[in-house]
Write a protein that holds these residues in place. Structure first.
Motif, PDB file in Angstrom:
ATOM      1  N   THR A  14     104.738  68.773  33.565  1.00  0.00           N
ATOM      2  CA  THR A  14     105.952  69.383  34.120  1.00  0.00           C
ATOM      3  C   THR A  14     106.003  70.873  33.810  1.00  0.00           C
ATOM      4  O   THR A  14     106.417  71.690  34.645  1.00  0.00           O
ATOM      5  CB  THR A  14     107.206  68.681  33.546  1.00  0.00           C
ATOM      6  OG1 THR A  14     107.155  67.298  33.854  1.00  0.00           O
ATOM      7  CG2 THR A  14     108.474  69.276  34.142  1.00  0.00           C
ATOM      8  N   HIS A  68     113.751  74.533  42.638  1.00  0.00           N
ATOM      9  CA  HIS A  68     112.665  73.739  42.051  1.00  0.00           C
ATOM     10  C   HIS A  68     112.481  74.070  40.568  1.00  0.00           C
ATOM     11  O   HIS A  68     112.235  73.174  39.752  1.00  0.00           O
ATOM     12  CB  HIS A  68     111.356  73.993  42.804  1.00  0.00           C
ATOM     13  CG  HIS A  68     111.374  73.525  44.221  1.00  0.00           C
ATOM     14  ND1 HIS A  68     112.226  72.564  44.678  1.00  0.00           N
ATOM     15  CD2 HIS A  68     110.592  73.900  45.300  1.00  0.00           C
ATOM     16  CE1 HIS A  68     112.012  72.343  45.972  1.00  0.00           C
ATOM     17  NE2 HIS A  68     111.009  73.150  46.371  1.00  0.00           N
ATOM     18  N   VAL A  81     112.632  71.426  37.405  1.00  0.00           N
ATOM     19  CA  VAL A  81     111.564  71.161  36.436  1.00  0.00           C
ATOM     20  C   VAL A  81     111.971  71.609  35.027  1.00  0.00           C
ATOM     21  O   VAL A  81     111.535  71.009  34.034  1.00  0.00           O
ATOM     22  CB  VAL A  81     110.227  71.821  36.865  1.00  0.00           C
ATOM     23  CG1 VAL A  81     109.717  71.186  38.137  1.00  0.00           C
ATOM     24  CG2 VAL A  81     110.356  73.326  36.998  1.00  0.00           C
ATOM     25  N   PHE A 101     107.714  63.605  41.166  1.00  0.00           N
ATOM     26  CA  PHE A 101     107.502  64.919  41.786  1.00  0.00           C
ATOM     27  C   PHE A 101     106.609  64.819  43.034  1.00  0.00           C
ATOM     28  O   PHE A 101     106.084  65.843  43.490  1.00  0.00           O
ATOM     29  CB  PHE A 101     106.849  65.885  40.787  1.00  0.00           C
ATOM     30  CG  PHE A 101     107.763  66.355  39.695  1.00  0.00           C
ATOM     31  CD1 PHE A 101     108.823  67.200  39.967  1.00  0.00           C
ATOM     32  CD2 PHE A 101     107.553  65.958  38.389  1.00  0.00           C
ATOM     33  CE1 PHE A 101     109.663  67.655  38.955  1.00  0.00           C
ATOM     34  CE2 PHE A 101     108.379  66.403  37.370  1.00  0.00           C
ATOM     35  CZ  PHE A 101     109.444  67.254  37.648  1.00  0.00           C
ATOM     36  N   GLN A 103     103.702  61.608  37.356  1.00  0.00           N
ATOM     37  CA  GLN A 103     104.524  62.426  38.242  1.00  0.00           C
ATOM     38  C   GLN A 103     104.494  61.972  39.692  1.00  0.00           C
ATOM     39  O   GLN A 103     105.377  62.343  40.460  1.00  0.00           O
ATOM     40  CB  GLN A 103     104.050  63.886  38.175  1.00  0.00           C
ATOM     41  CG  GLN A 103     104.303  64.556  36.831  1.00  0.00           C
ATOM     42  CD  GLN A 103     103.986  66.040  36.867  1.00  0.00           C
ATOM     43  OE1 GLN A 103     102.980  66.454  37.454  1.00  0.00           O
ATOM     44  NE2 GLN A 103     104.839  66.850  36.264  1.00  0.00           N
ATOM     45  N   GLN A 119     106.319  74.123  36.221  1.00  0.00           N
ATOM     46  CA  GLN A 119     107.295  75.168  35.922  1.00  0.00           C
ATOM     47  C   GLN A 119     106.651  76.557  35.993  1.00  0.00           C
ATOM     48  O   GLN A 119     107.192  77.485  36.624  1.00  0.00           O
ATOM     49  CB  GLN A 119     107.864  74.909  34.530  1.00  0.00           C
ATOM     50  CG  GLN A 119     108.938  75.869  34.062  1.00  0.00           C
ATOM     51  CD  GLN A 119     109.334  75.567  32.623  1.00  0.00           C
ATOM     52  OE1 GLN A 119     108.482  75.474  31.742  1.00  0.00           O
ATOM     53  NE2 GLN A 119     110.618  75.391  32.387  1.00  0.00           N
TER      54      GLN A 119
END
Length: 275
Positions: free
Chosen positions: A90, A207, A211, A179, A143, A94
């Motif tokens: 994640t 977004h 995240v 995701f 994910q 990011q």
């Protein structure tokens, strides 16, 4: 202490010693009972060590509980590993979204040209797709929600994948965020004009917020799981120590030791424990 009290204590003390001496002489110095006890206590025994069934059962229960707690600690530690790996993936998203937003904002404000950012933007888009597709733990997709339906270890609920973690006699659910909608969702054509680039800045901001929230939740859950695993391991240590202590105090005593303990308890003590 008065002379009278001192005399009384000495008389009681002497009587107890005399009582113990008489009983010992009676048991050990004469008769068949004394001979049997002398043989049992003073000669090396070939007999099998005696165990207390109740103590043995308790010791077994303590060891069983210790094993259960130890396994629970291991399971919670594994859950923490899953969360940490999901959080790492994640964080990768990011970082990629943050840089994509910078590129889109550069095009939107005119500080960068589309031609100068096109290749990097596409590379970041590919990185996002690859991260989502490859993030896994022992074959469990972390994910990519599109893979959960085929995995009986994951239950889909409310847009997240849930894994049941056994912890002792109970269990808890470990949630994974989906995701998959970000796979193959980005291309440099989204920012090839000032207007489209400005719109993409807003989209990417959303977004990034998503995240960031997921990463924060994963980090918090990891800390909690680490604490739980340590607590369970400590409880297991205590139970194992208790079982070992119980075993030494009860199961290892021979018949001779049990009888001798009985004799010593039956003859009384010098100190009045009720005083």
């Amino acid at each position: 202490m008065t002379d009278k009290s001192l005399n009384t204590m000495l008389v009681e003390y002497s009587l107890q010693l005399l009582q113990q001496d008489m009983l010992t002489n009676s048991l050990f110095m004469g008769g068949s009972v004394g001979k049997s006890l002398r043989d049992m206590l003073l000669t090396e025994s070939q007999s099998r060590k005696v165990t207390d069934p109740t103590a043995a059962a308790l010791t077994g229960r303590l060891r069983s509980d210790a094993g259960m707690l130890r396994q629970a600690s291991n399971n919670v530690s594994e859950a923490k590993s899953i969360v940490d790996m999901a959080n790492t993936a994640t964080t990768t998203l990011q970082t990629a979204f943050t840089r994509m937003k910078e590129l889109a904002n550069g095009v939107a404000t005119g500080t960068m040209t589309y031609a100068s950012v096109q290749a990097e933007y596409n590379s970041l888009a590919s990185q996002i797709t690859q991260t989502i597709a490859s993030a896994s733990y022992n074959g469990i997709a972390l994910q990519d929600g599109t893979a959960w339906a085929a995995d009986d270890r994951v239950t889909v609920s409310g847009g997240s994948g849930n894994i049941e973690i056994q912890s002792g006699t109970s269990s808890f659910s470990l949630a994974l965020y989906d995701f998959s909608s970000f796979k193959n969702a980005f291309t440099s054509t989204q920012i090839n004009t000032v207007g489209k680039a400005a719109a993409m800045v807003t989209t990417l901001s959303g977004h990034i917020a998503t995240v960031n929230t997921v990463a924060s939740n994963y980090a918090s859950r990891s800390t909690i799981l680490d604490s739980q695993a340590s607590s369970l391991a400590s409880q297991a240590d205590i139970m194992e120590t208790a079982a070992e202590t119980r075993a030494k105090a009860n199961e290892s005593r021979s018949l001779e030791e049990l009888v001798l303990d009985l004799l010593l308890r039956e003859t009384g003590t010098i100190t009045d424990e009720e005083a």
